[in-house]
Design a protein around this motif. Structure first.
Motif, mmCIF file in Angstrom:
data_model
loop_
_atom_site.group_PDB
_atom_site.id
_atom_site.type_symbol
_atom_site.label_atom_id
_atom_site.label_comp_id
_atom_site.label_asym_id
_atom_site.label_seq_id
_atom_site.Cartn_x
_atom_site.Cartn_y
_atom_site.Cartn_z
ATOM 1 N N TRP B 165 0.895 -1.084 0.026
ATOM 2 C CA TRP B 165 0.170 -0.065 0.099
ATOM 3 C C TRP B 165 0.716 1.230 0.078
ATOM 4 O O TRP B 165 1.976 1.300 0.600
ATOM 5 C CB TRP B 165 -0.891 0.221 1.304
ATOM 6 C CG TRP B 165 -1.935 -0.751 1.149
ATOM 7 C CD1 TRP B 165 -2.277 -1.921 0.333
ATOM 8 C CD2 TRP B 165 -3.059 -1.075 2.363
ATOM 9 N NE1 TRP B 165 -3.395 -2.642 0.852
ATOM 10 C CE2 TRP B 165 -4.010 -2.138 2.052
ATOM 11 C CE3 TRP B 165 -3.230 -0.404 3.574
ATOM 12 C CZ2 TRP B 165 -4.952 -2.348 2.889
ATOM 13 C CZ3 TRP B 165 -4.309 -0.609 4.265
ATOM 14 C CH2 TRP B 165 -5.034 -1.779 4.191
ATOM 15 N N SER B 170 -4.292 12.346 -0.917
ATOM 16 C CA SER B 170 -5.516 12.105 -1.846
ATOM 17 C C SER B 170 -5.969 10.643 -2.037
ATOM 18 O O SER B 170 -6.836 10.471 -2.770
ATOM 19 C CB SER B 170 -5.149 12.904 -3.168
ATOM 20 O OG SER B 170 -4.062 12.001 -3.801
ATOM 21 N N GLY B 171 -5.273 9.899 -1.201
ATOM 22 C CA GLY B 171 -5.627 8.516 -1.414
ATOM 23 C C GLY B 171 -6.994 8.235 -0.698
ATOM 24 O O GLY B 171 -7.811 9.080 -0.475
ATOM 25 N N GLU B 172 -7.414 6.907 -0.723
ATOM 26 C CA GLU B 172 -8.764 6.392 -0.404
ATOM 27 C C GLU B 172 -8.727 6.396 1.178
ATOM 28 O O GLU B 172 -7.859 5.851 1.927
ATOM 29 C CB GLU B 172 -8.825 5.131 -0.797
ATOM 30 C CG GLU B 172 -9.914 4.188 -0.388
ATOM 31 C CD GLU B 172 -9.524 2.745 -0.684
ATOM 32 O OE1 GLU B 172 -10.481 1.904 -0.230
ATOM 33 O OE2 GLU B 172 -8.873 2.361 -1.443
ATOM 34 N N PRO B 173 -9.662 7.336 1.939
ATOM 35 C CA PRO B 173 -9.651 7.238 3.444
ATOM 36 C C PRO B 173 -9.929 5.748 3.785
ATOM 37 O O PRO B 173 -10.883 5.228 3.296
ATOM 38 C CB PRO B 173 -10.662 8.359 3.601
ATOM 39 C CG PRO B 173 -11.042 9.111 2.218
ATOM 40 C CD PRO B 173 -10.567 8.057 1.290
ATOM 41 N N VAL B 174 -9.116 5.604 5.055
ATOM 42 C CA VAL B 174 -9.385 4.206 5.556
ATOM 43 C C VAL B 174 -9.610 4.368 7.084
ATOM 44 O O VAL B 174 -8.647 5.036 7.604
ATOM 45 C CB VAL B 174 -8.115 3.199 5.241
ATOM 46 C CG1 VAL B 174 -8.156 2.645 3.964
ATOM 47 C CG2 VAL B 174 -6.885 3.841 5.490
ATOM 48 N N ARG B 204 -2.977 -0.288 -3.442
ATOM 49 C CA ARG B 204 -4.132 0.721 -2.872
ATOM 50 C C ARG B 204 -3.472 2.023 -2.536
ATOM 51 O O ARG B 204 -2.145 1.814 -1.815
ATOM 52 C CB ARG B 204 -4.711 0.166 -1.343
ATOM 53 C CG ARG B 204 -5.928 -0.901 -1.898
ATOM 54 C CD ARG B 204 -6.570 -1.194 -0.495
ATOM 55 N NE ARG B 204 -7.174 -0.222 0.234
ATOM 56 C CZ ARG B 204 -8.082 -0.216 1.134
ATOM 57 N NH1 ARG B 204 -7.871 -1.378 1.859
ATOM 58 N NH2 ARG B 204 -9.138 0.439 1.769
ATOM 59 N N VAL B 206 -3.688 4.930 0.226
ATOM 60 C CA VAL B 206 -4.560 4.982 1.266
ATOM 61 C C VAL B 206 -4.335 6.455 1.895
ATOM 62 O O VAL B 206 -3.132 7.148 1.705
ATOM 63 C CB VAL B 206 -4.356 4.000 2.228
ATOM 64 C CG1 VAL B 206 -4.942 2.801 1.773
ATOM 65 C CG2 VAL B 206 -3.121 3.853 2.884
ATOM 66 N N PRO B 209 -8.440 9.438 7.233
ATOM 67 C CA PRO B 209 -9.748 10.209 7.096
ATOM 68 C C PRO B 209 -9.560 11.738 7.735
ATOM 69 O O PRO B 209 -10.332 11.723 8.893
ATOM 70 C CB PRO B 209 -10.729 9.410 7.432
ATOM 71 C CG PRO B 209 -9.880 8.454 8.426
ATOM 72 C CD PRO B 209 -8.542 8.525 8.141
#
Lengths: 232, 232
Positions: B165, B170-174, B204, B206, B209
């Motif tokens: 990962w 700006s990645g996917e909030p996890v 991914r 990440v 958030p």
């Protein structure tokens, strides 16, 4: 007054509500379009701009790769009265932190994680020290931060019913953190930890549950994890 | 070889498995009982100890308040083969980080939070640079860390079925992070973020958030929060 160096700081300062008083500028600033734009904004702002030689600029600048711009602005006059009080409060209290890089990084973190305000108690490095401002990466221009005394903090806490927790590696491990709606979190000195004044006041001493932890965490990292867990 | 300064570093080095080759010592070391104890241990260790004047010591030392001891030790020869493979793996991958203070703080955090190992890819500051060692506060002497190449990392991941990962604002909030048992987390350069080589490989991207987040986090703080959330 305080000093902020570099194009990005100048841009953020000029875009903020802070009062820019003056600037020291060298020819290097005009080598980039962003620099030219900053110069134009400065000239329009009414701040007094002083053009100096590259050698003079370098002697005044604190950074290793100066960008030809050093801005002087007013330290905003804030206090606990500046806090916009809502049901949830996250107040960060710096109790004798000495390393400018740590304090700047902590302010940057507090700004990014939505902390309501940060206050520095006596014995903490000046929040507006040039190195703190540099490590803050613009946080000073948006995040509410100010000096205070224990008396002022006591009065604020009493009138707003704000709980006070202290962080300490040997404290009570908390996870998940169930925090009161209004919480002030005290972080102590890099080497010595919390002051006697803090120890006398805190309702809980809390720690991150990091197991046996032969190693300790850097104070800016530990504070970052706490503020992340406490965000609302 | 690498250099570590100060009494605490010397104590930890002498107590570790690392091979101490030599030391530079000034009279100041003998001003404290801890210093005297370190000197005795050094003499017994077989390392070559050189006594120098305060002035010579200060010119060799990198710290502002030298404690009269500078130890020279061997960089351990580690690689992916040194990893003691279990069902759970947390590998931290440094992809072009440049600030010695950040890298040292990250190693200290990795050690404290039980990361299996940290590897530095080409373009990252030398893990054994004196400033990195100083910021690591002893982490280097316990935590498995070594340089590697993308080819070596690729081979290790393939043979151990380790996911990759990358972290990016700006990645996917996890949250909560549901991570694979074996995970390598790549952290990119302070200004530029992940390299093209990292982007081409990660499964991914990440992010923490942290909401709208006009402000970004310092890379050592962000990495600390990730490693905290990923610990097992």
């Amino acid at each position: 007054m305080f000093v902020a160096e570099g194009i990005r700081s100048a841009e953020e300062l000029l875009a903020s509500r802070m009062r820019v008083v003056g600037a020291l500028v060298s020819a290097r600033l005009l080598e980039t379009p962003r620099g030219v734009a900053v110069r134009t904004q400065l000239d329009q702002s009414g701040a007094s701009v002083l053009d100096v030689s590259e050698a003079d600029f370098t002697s005044a600048a604190d950074t290793e790769s100066p960008q030809g711009i050093l801005v002087i602005a007013e330290v905003p006059r804030h206090s606990f009265d500046s806090i916009d009080l809502g049901p949830v409060l996250r107040l960060l209290v710096l109790d004798g932190l000495q390393d400018p890089g740590n304090v700047g990084t902590i302010l940057r973190t507090a700004a990014a994680l939505g902390v309501t305000a940060t206050t520095a108690l006596p014995g903490t490095v000046d929040l507006w020290n040039a190195k703190v401002v540099r490590s803050g990466m613009g946080a000073h221009f948006h995040h509410l931060c100010f000096d205070s005394t224990w008396d002022e903090l006591d009065a604020f806490r009493a009138s707003t019913h704000t709980a006070l927790w202290g962080t300490e590696a040997s404290g009570e491990p908390v996870e998940p953190i169930r925090a009161p709606e209004r919480l002030a979190l005290v972080v102590g000195n890099e080497g010595g930890g919390l002051s006697p004044a803090a120890r006398a006041r805190v309702e809980r001493l809390v720690a991150l549950p990091i197991g046996s932890a032969v190693e300790s965490l850097n104070v800016a990292v530990a504070t970052g994890i706490f503020l992340y867990l406490l965000r609302r």
